[in-house]
Structures are given as C-alpha cells and as structure tokens.
Motif scaffolding. Structure first.
Motif: not given
Length: 496
Positions: A6-26
């Motif tokens: 439910s988040k926006n692209i900017k938020t998700v992109s930052k979370a991926l960048l900081y390693g909070k989860f991996a693209p595979q999880d997404l």
C-alpha cells in the motif's frame, strides 16, 4: 494485504535501498496479492518467472549499490496491447490470442532498463475498443469498489484499461501502463479511485503500442498517487528515433515540490460550462463545484469558459475513430500473422472466415462503419467534415488557454455503473456517454489527468479531470498533487 504493497514508490524504493527487505520478498508479496485478487480478473498473463528473475537481478544491483533508478525492483503491470518480447500480447482478442512479439515496446524497454519488474499483462476490451473492460475474450474485469469476489453483479472497472486500473487499485503492482485513445486510462482511473494521466500526444513513444487510432493513441499511466505518476512519466517520456510521432526535443524530468510547499495563488483555472451535460450525475456535479470552490479559496482564479463545439466532439470522435480502425484492422488477414481459419478454397474466403471468427462484434462493427465513411461517395460528407470539426474542437482549447492556464472538468459522468446496467446499452452508446468528458483531449492532443476526489454515497470513487495546454505536465501534475493533498482520498477498499 501486505502493508508494504500500500506504500508509494518512493517509500518502497528507500526501503529496498536500505535493505529493509529484498526485491524477491516484494515480488513474492505481489504475486500472492495477484492470486488473492484473481477473481477480479485484472490480468491476462502473469509473468511470475520473469518477475522472479528480474527481482534477483535487482537484488544484486542493490547489494552492489548500483540501483539503476527509483524503479529498481518495483513491480509494475502493462496493458496487453503493448508488445513485450517473448511474452504473449493478445489485445484481449482471438485474433492475437497466441501472438508473441519479438521486441519490446519503447515504454516497456525503458521501464525494464530502469529496473522495473513486470508482474503481468493486464486485461482490456478487445483491441482497446470500449469503456468498460467487458469485451475481452478472457472475460470481464471487476471493479474492487462496491464489489465482492463472489458477487453475481458488480461495478465495472472502466475501460479499456480496466485491467491495469484494478491491478494498481488491488495492490498487485505500484503502477501500470494503459493506452488512452478517448479516455481509456482516465475513465478506469476515475472509476477505480486512481490517478490516470494522458500525456501530451508524442511525449511518450507509441512504438510497440498496437494501434487503435494512430492520431489519438497515447500510452497512459495509472498510479495511486501523483508522485508515483511523475516517477513513471520521467522514466518513459522523451524522444524515440524509431517513432516519427514522438517529440524530438529532449524531455526535462519533472520535479514537483512537497505538497506543503505548493501554492496555486493566482493560477487561472477554467470551468467549461459545456461539460455540465444532461447525463451528468448530481454527485459528480456537486464534487466538481466543491473542488472549484476549494481551489478558489486557496487563491486560484476560477472562471467559467466557453467551449462551444464540445457537444459535437463525441460524434466527430466516433467517425474518425472508426475510419482509422478500419484502416488499422486491415492488416489482420489471417495470412501474415494472427488467427487463421482452415479455409483454402480461395484467398477471399480465407480472409473473410479468419476475420469474421477472429474479431468480436464490436471490432467488426467499427470496421464496417469506418469503411462506409471512407467510401468515395461518403468521404467528403463524413471523414473530411469530421477532420474540419476536429480542428474547431482543438481551437476551442486554444481559445480557452488564452484566458486560463488549466481546465477543471468531470472525468466521467457518473461513478462506476453496475455491469448489469452497463451491458444493456450497445458499445457505441456506452462510449458516447462514458467518454463525453475525456475524448476532446485526445482530439486536441493535449495532456489531461484524472484525480480521485471522494467516495459517493454508495462508496464508489468520483474523479475530476485537469487539462492543460501541450507539454504543461509539470503544472498539471503539480495542481493534481495540490488537490490530492487537500482531499486525502482513501485509496484502498476496506475489504477485498
């Protein structure tokens, strides 16, 4: 639904960048959501293998601090009339049911080059001829709003990009591309509570978009927020030497400031009186007036403008649409590619049988009508007069933009109709009503965006449309973001 969806692209992109989860999880969460909402029939083809492979690649790039863009690892969907290399592209038609393109549309290639992850190809009216996503050979797409999975009746998703709209609205992806010929992106955006952008004609390449009406088709963007729309536009807009209809001037990326820094003081906004037609729903009219007042109270100068040829626009659009359809559909002859009947007694019979079986009644009706308008004895009477009227409609916009900078109108005349009510009318009747406010922008080639405003008394989304002069997307989307921040539309259905 997984909260991250439910988040926006900017938020998700930052979370991926900081390693909070991996693209595979997404991707795993996205594919699970697609499966959970499969009864709404948003997708024709789910590209789960491609999505997982792309996520693996994005994961490595994030680990090496080499993410290609803000879209790296972000799941997106594509309407099934954009060519995707080695992935079926059907146009929702038996004619192309097994067609696998050997190349990517420019839009798709730019998304993939930026790291976007394709999760699937979305449903549409056959060859994008409709305003409900009810005419696909793969079945009807259902709107999430006002509809339960097991409902015998449901609200339509709008069309023809209804599959893309429902994919985004359901949280199955963060953004999707549709096509817009007479409102096919903005219409489902309004019905499904999304931002739907029809850019200036030629701003985004049409290469690889299977044509309906070459002089009006544009790739359209569907997202939940204006910022996400800007992100996708910035990735895909700009010159394409392989598309002669695409602008040659370099595209400057749009940067919209935070909502709290936006000001619309002294911005001149026009309200065209002709858009208040007889079929306009009372709640839509009320919403239109409320937002006009909101903008005026925020410092904008809101004035009524005159666009005298609006009521003639739908008839003009219908003639030109059908003429170009007749021309474009001529390529599907059962010989070079597409559906082919086993009829070998004569070439004429092969053509006739392949086309009569491969196309649905809507497509065949438009082909026949278009060819009638293009007959030598009818050419001046219909096609040439429609072309002249198209110029007058474009001139209406030119005159309006001499007085104001933006226009504010309804997107659709009503909230999403029930399917049972919608199919009581013919395809041409449906389009003439549902596209009333949207198709003039395609006739003139100008940009337009639908912004979700509020829910009706029946808890269905109501959207309004902003229109601007050619290449005014920065101002158009900034105004859209201002409105978005003021109305705070609830983007997700409480229960899916």
């Amino acid at each position: 639904m997984d909260k991250i969806l439910s988040k926006n692209i900017k938020t998700v992109s930052k979370a991926l960048l900081y390693g909070k989860f991996a693209p595979q999880d997404l991707v795993k969460s996205t594919l699970k959501q697609i499966d959970n909402t499969k009864d709404f029939n948003a997708f024709i083809t789910i590209t789960d293998k491609i999505a997982r492979e792309s996520a693996e690649k994005s994961s490595i790039l994030y680990q090496n601090k080499k993410a290609r863009s803000q879209l790296e690892g972000i799941p997106i969907a594509i309407k099934d009339n954009f060519c995707t290399k080695d992935v079926k592209t059907t146009c929702g038609s038996r004619m192309l049911e097994h067609f696998i393109p050997p190349y990517n549309a420019t839009v798709c290639q730019r998304l993939f080059d930026a790291g976007a992850v394709l999760v699937g190809k979305t449903n549409l009216d056959e060859f994008a001829m409709g305003s409900g996503t009810v005419d696909s050979i793969f079945g009807v797409t259902k709107n999430l709003w006002g509809t339960s999975c097991n409902s015998t009746d449901f609200h339509i998703a709008g069309g023809s990009s209804g599959g893309s709209a429902v994919a985004v609205a359901s949280g199955s992806c963060y953004g999707a591309f549709g096509s817009d010929t007479g409102g096919s992106t903005r219409n489902p955006a309004s019905y499904c509570g999304l931002v739907g952008l029809k850019p200036t004609y030629g701003l985004i390449s049409r290469l690889g978009l299977i044509p309906l009406v070459n002089s009006m088709d544009v790739p359209g963007i569907l997202t939940r927020t204006v910022d996400d729309c800007v992100t996708l536009l910035n990735i895909t807009a700009g010159p394409d030497p392989q598309d002669s209809t695409c602008v040659s001037k370099p595209f400057n990326k749009i940067r919209i400031p935070p909502a709290e820094q936006l000001s619309i003081k002294n911005l001149k906004i026009g309200v065209p009186k002709e858009y208040a037609c007889e079929y306009l729903d009372d709640e839509v009219l009320e919403t239109w007036k409320e937002v006009a007042s909101l903008l005026e109270n925020a410092g904008a100068i809101v004035t009524e403008v005159d666009m005298p040829h609006t009521e003639l626009s739908i008839a003009c659009y219908s003639i030109l649409n059908q003429c170009e359809v007749a021309s474009n559909m001529a390529r599907y002859d059962g010989v070079q590619y597409g559906y082919r009947e086993n009829e070998e007694s004569s070439t004429e019979k092969l053509y006739a049988k392949s086309r009569s079986t491969g196309f649905n009644s809507v497509v065949k009706h438009r082909i026949l009508t278009g060819n009638y308008f293009l007959l030598t004895r009818n050419y001046e009477k219909y096609f040439m007069k429609a072309m002249k009227l198209r110029r007058l409609i474009a001139t209406d916009f030119d005159h309006a933009f001499e007085q104001v900078q933006m226009l504010l109108t309804p997107t659709t005349l009503t909230p999403a109709p029930l399917y049972s009510d919608f199919i009581k009318k013919s395809n041409s009747e449906q389009c003439s009503q549902q596209d009333y406010c949207t198709q003039p922008a395609n006739m003139a080639g100008i940009p337009a965006v639908s912004i979700p405003i509020k829910l009706s008394r029946k808890k269905l989304p109501i959207g309004l449309q902003l229109l601007g002069r050619n290449f005014s997307e920065p101002t158009l989307l900034a105004l859209g973001k201002f409105i978005e921040n003021q109305v705070l539309f609830p983007h997700f259905v409480e229960k899916i």
